[in-house]
Design an enzyme around this catalytic site. Sequence first.
Site, PDB file in Angstrom:
ATOM      1  N   HIS A 109       0.750  -1.007   0.111  1.00 18.07           N
ATOM      2  CA  HIS A 109       0.109  -0.016   0.031  1.00 18.07           C
ATOM      3  C   HIS A 109       0.796   1.136  -0.077  1.00 18.07           C
ATOM      4  O   HIS A 109       0.195   2.340  -0.076  1.00 18.07           O
ATOM      5  CB  HIS A 109      -0.853   0.063   1.180  1.00 18.07           C
ATOM      6  N   ASP A 153       0.050  -7.806   1.158  1.00 19.14           N
ATOM      7  CA  ASP A 153       0.631  -6.348   1.144  1.00 19.14           C
ATOM      8  C   ASP A 153       2.003  -6.265   1.378  1.00 19.14           C
ATOM      9  O   ASP A 153       2.689  -5.546   2.053  1.00 19.14           O
ATOM     10  CB  ASP A 153      -0.109  -5.684   2.628  1.00 19.14           C
ATOM     11  N   SER A 242       4.088   2.117   8.342  1.00 18.42           N
ATOM     12  CA  SER A 242       3.713   0.982   7.288  1.00 18.42           C
ATOM     13  C   SER A 242       5.058   0.640   6.687  1.00 18.42           C
ATOM     14  O   SER A 242       5.981   1.581   6.213  1.00 18.42           O
ATOM     15  CB  SER A 242       2.937   1.473   6.267  1.00 18.42           C
TER      16      SER A 242
END
Length: 615
Positions: A109, A153, A242
């Site tokens: 992402h 992801d 992230s």
Amino acid sequence: YKGQLGTELIPGDEVVIEYYISPENSYNIGNIEVALVTHGYRSVEEFANKAFGQAGACHMNVNCPDGLPFEANKRSTILIVSGANGFCSGALVNNTAYDGKPYILTANHCYNNPTAWVFRFNWESADCTNPATSPSFSSVSGAQLKARRTVSDFCLVEITGGLELGTIPASFNAHFSGWDRTGVNPQYTFGIHHPRGDIKKISFDDHESFPTRSTVSGVTSEPNGVWQVQWDRGTTTEPVSSGSPLFDQNRRIIGQLWGGAASCSNLTGKDFYGRFHNSWEPTGSDSTNQLKYWLDPQNTGAIIVDGFENGVIVNNDAALLNPTGVKGTLCQTQNTPKLTLVNTGHSVLTSATIAYGVNGVEDQVFNWTGNLSFLAFEEIELPELLFVNGSNLFSATITSVNGGSDEFAGNNSVSSSNYVMTEPIIVDMQINLDCYASETTWELWSDADELVYQSGPYINNDEGIHNYAFCLSEGCYTFKLKDSYGDGMASCASGNGWFNLTNEIGLLFGQMTEDQADFGSQYEVTFCTDEASINKMTSRISVFPNPSTGIIEWKDFVVEEIHVYDLVGNLVEKQAISAQQKSVLLKNVIEGLYFVEFKFVDGTTGNTKIYMIPE
């Protein structure tokens, strides 16, 4: 890379771009175009760079005392400045060639055009105190996408700009972190990251309140698709963490941060990490959406790789992994430990000495011999070991390899805790697999969120009944049957799957019949083994006679419906019962043992096992 260049953040109101052409290229001056400008950052008077000092006050600097044992892993973790989309975290990751290929693992992402990404190394405080001004750092620019996958992801890129000899400049003192693709739940975990694009921080999950474990969460529908983490020591993550690596107790990467609710204002919030195991070689994947093609270029089949730097790989080195048979709840004091032995040295591993024992005393010795090439592995079974009733700690350590010393001791030891019960409660399970048994796994969880037992996947066409005995203490448990394809155990012409859970006296705790086998991805049964729960069940379903000629009678409860199943889970008979009725004649039974499920008028159910001898 590809004629594009990203730059580091530049403080100030004006920027001068200089375009230099060497004399030998004067005949072809080319052209330059500013494709994108990211602006609006804080002024240089406030901060030297955007995001410095913006992380929550609870975060622990990576060079605090708690972080010092993980000095190598911190030199692997980086900040990614990703153009107009902002910031993410990531990590340099090793491969089975140990060749210093500058691969960066981050989150999918975070993905946009990586040719303009900037990779910032060593941006951290020198100690535990937040500095007043931004520390110095090193950076390179430009990368090429190698693989990415939405379902787990992950995104893997290779740095292409600003390199020396095809790898990270030696002056960066970078570390290429190892990894573990086994998918085994870790003993504890830690993460290193750049929360809110700030200097490097560290977080710890010591399993004090919640163990890191694989699960299905709101971010993915893939069975066991993510690691679920709840942080300890007052640490956490925030946005821009992230893509940062999750390390296990062996300091190997097992995943990258996807998202979650954790923050300084929600220290009990849980985070979710895409699992390295799921990203390795997903079914139907190729080089564009798996890690294996890039991180195992020699196709070694390695299940682990250790960290790498300075071009040095020792010759004589071995590692231990994943003790089984001696963790969790045990029913007896005599148990057989099993370990995975991996050759992590360049020389062929032909012998290893392993010391092992209980509760800090490794007084037993096992001498292994064999032939393992670099990164090859073998499961070994140690002789039976005596534990004491109650809590135990099993440990094992490699003391020598190939007749001499192990040149890297950091991966030599493993341990696992267990609890031997003096009066265990035995719950038996029968499970009948369908023809696609490679899709089937199951887990038994306690109400304290502890994984007690697990098994699978199995081998396709491994049909037939498998028997297990669960050794449990008093409490409540959830049995989870999972299918990785999402079609349950109901897709075979040869028949559907089923299972039964019963105790020693035949009380049926839970089951899945063939009619219920089309459950999708997961089927759950919750049951309790404490005496009060069993007494409540058995008192409500006190029936007679047993054995029975086909007539079943009861006294003190009102039944709405009964279901009768044979031992393989087939529904043999179903009858509606009136409120005044206190007996029933079963018409479809032959001699044998049956499970009878009573549905009461209050919506609850009860079960018992009855032996039938029809007249």
